[in-house]
Design an enzyme around this catalytic site. Structure first.
Site, PDB file in Angstrom:
ATOM      1  N   GLY A  92       0.786  -1.226   0.000  1.00 19.43           N
ATOM      2  CA  GLY A  92       0.000   0.000   0.000  1.00 19.43           C
ATOM      3  C   GLY A  92       0.820   1.278   0.000  1.00 19.43           C
ATOM      4  O   GLY A  92       0.329   2.331   0.403  1.00 19.43           O
ATOM      5  N   SER A  93       2.088   1.203  -0.496  1.00 20.64           N
ATOM      6  CA  SER A  93       2.892   2.431  -0.459  1.00 20.64           C
ATOM      7  C   SER A  93       2.287   3.502  -1.372  1.00 20.64           C
ATOM      8  O   SER A  93       2.338   4.690  -1.051  1.00 20.64           O
ATOM      9  CB  SER A  93       4.340   2.145  -0.840  1.00 20.64           C
ATOM     10  OG  SER A  93       4.452   1.836  -2.203  1.00 20.64           O
ATOM     11  N   ASN A  94       1.688   3.089  -2.487  1.00 15.87           N
ATOM     12  CA  ASN A  94       1.044   4.080  -3.361  1.00 15.87           C
ATOM     13  C   ASN A  94      -0.205   4.667  -2.705  1.00 15.87           C
ATOM     14  O   ASN A  94      -0.429   5.880  -2.781  1.00 15.87           O
ATOM     15  CB  ASN A  94       0.684   3.440  -4.713  1.00 15.87           C
ATOM     16  CG  ASN A  94       1.874   3.399  -5.640  1.00 15.87           C
ATOM     17  OD1 ASN A  94       2.318   4.423  -6.137  1.00 15.87           O
ATOM     18  ND2 ASN A  94       2.424   2.212  -5.841  1.00 15.87           N
ATOM     19  N   LEU A 145      -4.500  -6.596  -7.547  1.00 19.01           N
ATOM     20  CA  LEU A 145      -4.053  -7.632  -8.481  1.00 19.01           C
ATOM     21  C   LEU A 145      -5.166  -8.477  -9.091  1.00 19.01           C
ATOM     22  O   LEU A 145      -4.904  -9.339  -9.908  1.00 19.01           O
ATOM     23  CB  LEU A 145      -2.993  -8.521  -7.818  1.00 19.01           C
ATOM     24  CG  LEU A 145      -1.770  -7.744  -7.309  1.00 19.01           C
ATOM     25  CD1 LEU A 145      -0.729  -8.684  -6.745  1.00 19.01           C
ATOM     26  CD2 LEU A 145      -1.147  -6.849  -8.384  1.00 19.01           C
ATOM     27  N   HIS A 182       0.560   0.771 -13.549  1.00 21.07           N
ATOM     28  CA  HIS A 182       1.268  -0.465 -13.884  1.00 21.07           C
ATOM     29  C   HIS A 182       2.771  -0.167 -13.856  1.00 21.07           C
ATOM     30  O   HIS A 182       3.210   0.858 -14.379  1.00 21.07           O
ATOM     31  CB  HIS A 182       0.842  -0.948 -15.273  1.00 21.07           C
ATOM     32  CG  HIS A 182       1.451  -2.271 -15.622  1.00 21.07           C
ATOM     33  ND1 HIS A 182       0.994  -3.459 -15.088  1.00 21.07           N
ATOM     34  CD2 HIS A 182       2.507  -2.593 -16.400  1.00 21.07           C
ATOM     35  CE1 HIS A 182       1.735  -4.452 -15.539  1.00 21.07           C
ATOM     36  NE2 HIS A 182       2.665  -3.959 -16.332  1.00 21.07           N
ATOM     37  N   ASP A 203      -4.398  -4.528 -18.002  1.00 31.35           N
ATOM     38  CA  ASP A 203      -3.408  -3.512 -18.394  1.00 31.35           C
ATOM     39  C   ASP A 203      -3.614  -2.993 -19.818  1.00 31.35           C
ATOM     40  O   ASP A 203      -2.662  -2.864 -20.590  1.00 31.35           O
ATOM     41  CB  ASP A 203      -1.984  -4.106 -18.283  1.00 31.35           C
ATOM     42  CG  ASP A 203      -1.723  -4.679 -16.904  1.00 31.35           C
ATOM     43  OD1 ASP A 203      -2.185  -4.071 -15.922  1.00 31.35           O
ATOM     44  OD2 ASP A 203      -1.067  -5.735 -16.808  1.00 31.35           O
TER      45      ASP A 203
HETATM   46  C1  GAR Z   1       3.080  -1.103  -7.574  1.00 31.00           C
HETATM   47  O1  GAR Z   1       4.373  -1.099  -8.038  1.00 31.00           O
HETATM   48  C2  GAR Z   1       2.098  -1.180  -8.713  1.00 31.00           C
HETATM   49  O2  GAR Z   1       2.568  -0.572  -9.879  1.00 31.00           O
HETATM   50  C3  GAR Z   1       1.966  -2.666  -8.909  1.00 31.00           C
HETATM   51  O3  GAR Z   1       1.949  -3.168  -7.612  1.00 31.00           O
HETATM   52  C4  GAR Z   1       2.780  -2.367  -6.770  1.00 31.00           C
HETATM   53  C5  GAR Z   1       2.035  -2.077  -5.495  1.00 31.00           C
HETATM   54  O4  GAR Z   1       2.885  -1.468  -4.579  1.00 31.00           O
HETATM   55  N1  GAR Z   1       0.792  -2.978  -9.654  1.00 31.00           N
HETATM   56  C6  GAR Z   1       0.749  -3.949 -10.551  1.00 31.00           C
HETATM   57  O5  GAR Z   1       1.688  -4.679 -10.787  1.00 31.00           O
HETATM   58  C7  GAR Z   1      -0.567  -4.074 -11.296  1.00 31.00           C
HETATM   59  N2  GAR Z   1      -0.407  -4.867 -12.461  1.00 31.00           N
HETATM   60  P1  GAR Z   1       2.294  -0.785  -3.274  1.00 31.00           P
HETATM   61  O6  GAR Z   1       1.368  -1.810  -2.609  1.00 31.00           O
HETATM   62  O7  GAR Z   1       3.498  -0.495  -2.406  1.00 31.00           O
HETATM   63  O8  GAR Z   1       1.566   0.452  -3.663  1.00 31.00           O
END
Ligand code: GAR
Length: 302
Positions: free
Chosen positions: A124-126, A194, A213, A254
């Site tokens: 969940g960093s984003n 996902l 992505h 995607d």
């Molecule tokens: C992120 O890098 C995002 O781009 C990727 O999952 C990660 C989640 O990181 N998403 C995918 O690969 C979707 N196909 P986070 O949980 O630290 O935000």
């Protein structure tokens, strides 16, 4: 109490005061007009007078609040408010998935802050960066499909309601539309979510779901291409650059229209881990800003 109303109606403090004034003045005007009309038809004060008076003010009330709302600058709010009441009376509410999907009515989009849901499956960093970006929208819900995922702690730390979802209901039943509607969600941001998004949800939120992505689509996308798998594939292919893609979500993995891309260099020394770090930096730098821009643009178009 006032804070709850503000959240429910998604308005700022000043608008809330003006809305309450409109209710009060509209109600008084309606009572006054009702009594004046009854004087004209000269009915004796008694039960009949009372019944006619109640019917009259029920009919006059919407007109009076709309009239008062114009000088107080709240016409848009009351138009939607009365529309909602009228819809309920007619049983024409936006239907949820159980009754067949219809386009979700983002009633807050044109008035005040829109409410968004963040869907995430992982750390969940984003999601955290979006929350911390002090956005011009309200984050009303964090939706997660993994018990114990880091994003659930982030939701708890920030007092954001979290919804843990199950495959069966997400893909085969109402796709949680009922819950999203109850939380008055206007827009969905996928941040490391996902699961594929079911058709029902895409139809209910047309062009109102975006995803990030961790590669330069259309390359390195599709089923099974997420997180580490993407970075490993990029490193294995000895690519000289990678990056991020922010795009609308459609029924394919995607695949939807691309909104924004940013690149980073991939060196010979990069591993999937070091590349993941670079990509995360790019995501954190751009996703909160780009998501906010997309939401603002959509509000303007309404
Ligand atoms: C992120 O890098 C995002 O781009 C990727 O999952 C990660 C989640 O990181 N998403 C995918 O690969 C979707 N196909 P986070 O949980 O630290 O935000």
């Amino acid at each position: 109490m006032l804070e709850k109303l503000q959240q429910r109606w998604k308005v700022n403090g000043l608008n809330l005061v003006l809305i309450i004034c409109t209710f009060a003045l509209g109600g008084s005007l309606c009572g006054y007009a009702g009594r004046k009309i009854l004087q004209l038809v000269s009915i004796d004060k008694g039960l009949l007078w009372f019944i006619v008076y109640i019917v009259l003010i029920t009919l006059l009330w919407p007109i009076c609040v709309l009239l008062v709302s114009i000088p107080l600058g709240q016409f848009g709010f009351f138009k939607r408010y009365l529309g909602k009441i009228w819809g309920r009376i007619n049983g024409r509410r936006t239907r949820d998935g159980r009754q067949g999907t219809t386009v979700h009515e983002p009633w807050a989009m044109a008035h005040g802050r829109p409410t968004i849901a963040i869907f995430a499956s992982g750390a969940g960093s984003n999601a955290k960066k979006i929350i911390e970006s002090n956005p011009s929208f309200t984050i009303g819900l964090i939706v997660c499909n993994k018990p114990g995922a880091g994003v659930l702690q982030i939701a708890a730390d920030n007092n954001i309601p979290a919804l843990l979802i199950e495959k069966e209901r997400f893909f085969k039943d109402d796709a949680y539309l009922e819950k999203l509607k109850a939380a008055e969600i206007d827009f969905i941001i996928l941040a490391g979510f996902l699961w594929k998004i079911p058709k029902k949800l895409i139809e209910a939120f047309p062009n109102k779901i975006i995803n990030i992505h961790p590669a330069l689509l259309p390359n390195y996308g599709g089923k099974g291409m997420y997180g580490h798998h993407v970075h490993q594939a990029v490193v294995d292919a000895k690519e000289k650059e990678s990056g991020i893609t922010i795009h609308y979500v459609d029924e394919l993995y995607d695949h939807g229209n691309i909104i924004f891309q940013a690149k980073c260099v991939v060196t010979e020394n990069d591993t999937a881990d070091t590349l993941a770090q670079k990509i995360h930096e790019l995501e954190h730098e751009h996703y909160p800003r780009v998501a906010a821009q997309v939401i603002e643009q959509m509000q303007k178009q309404r």
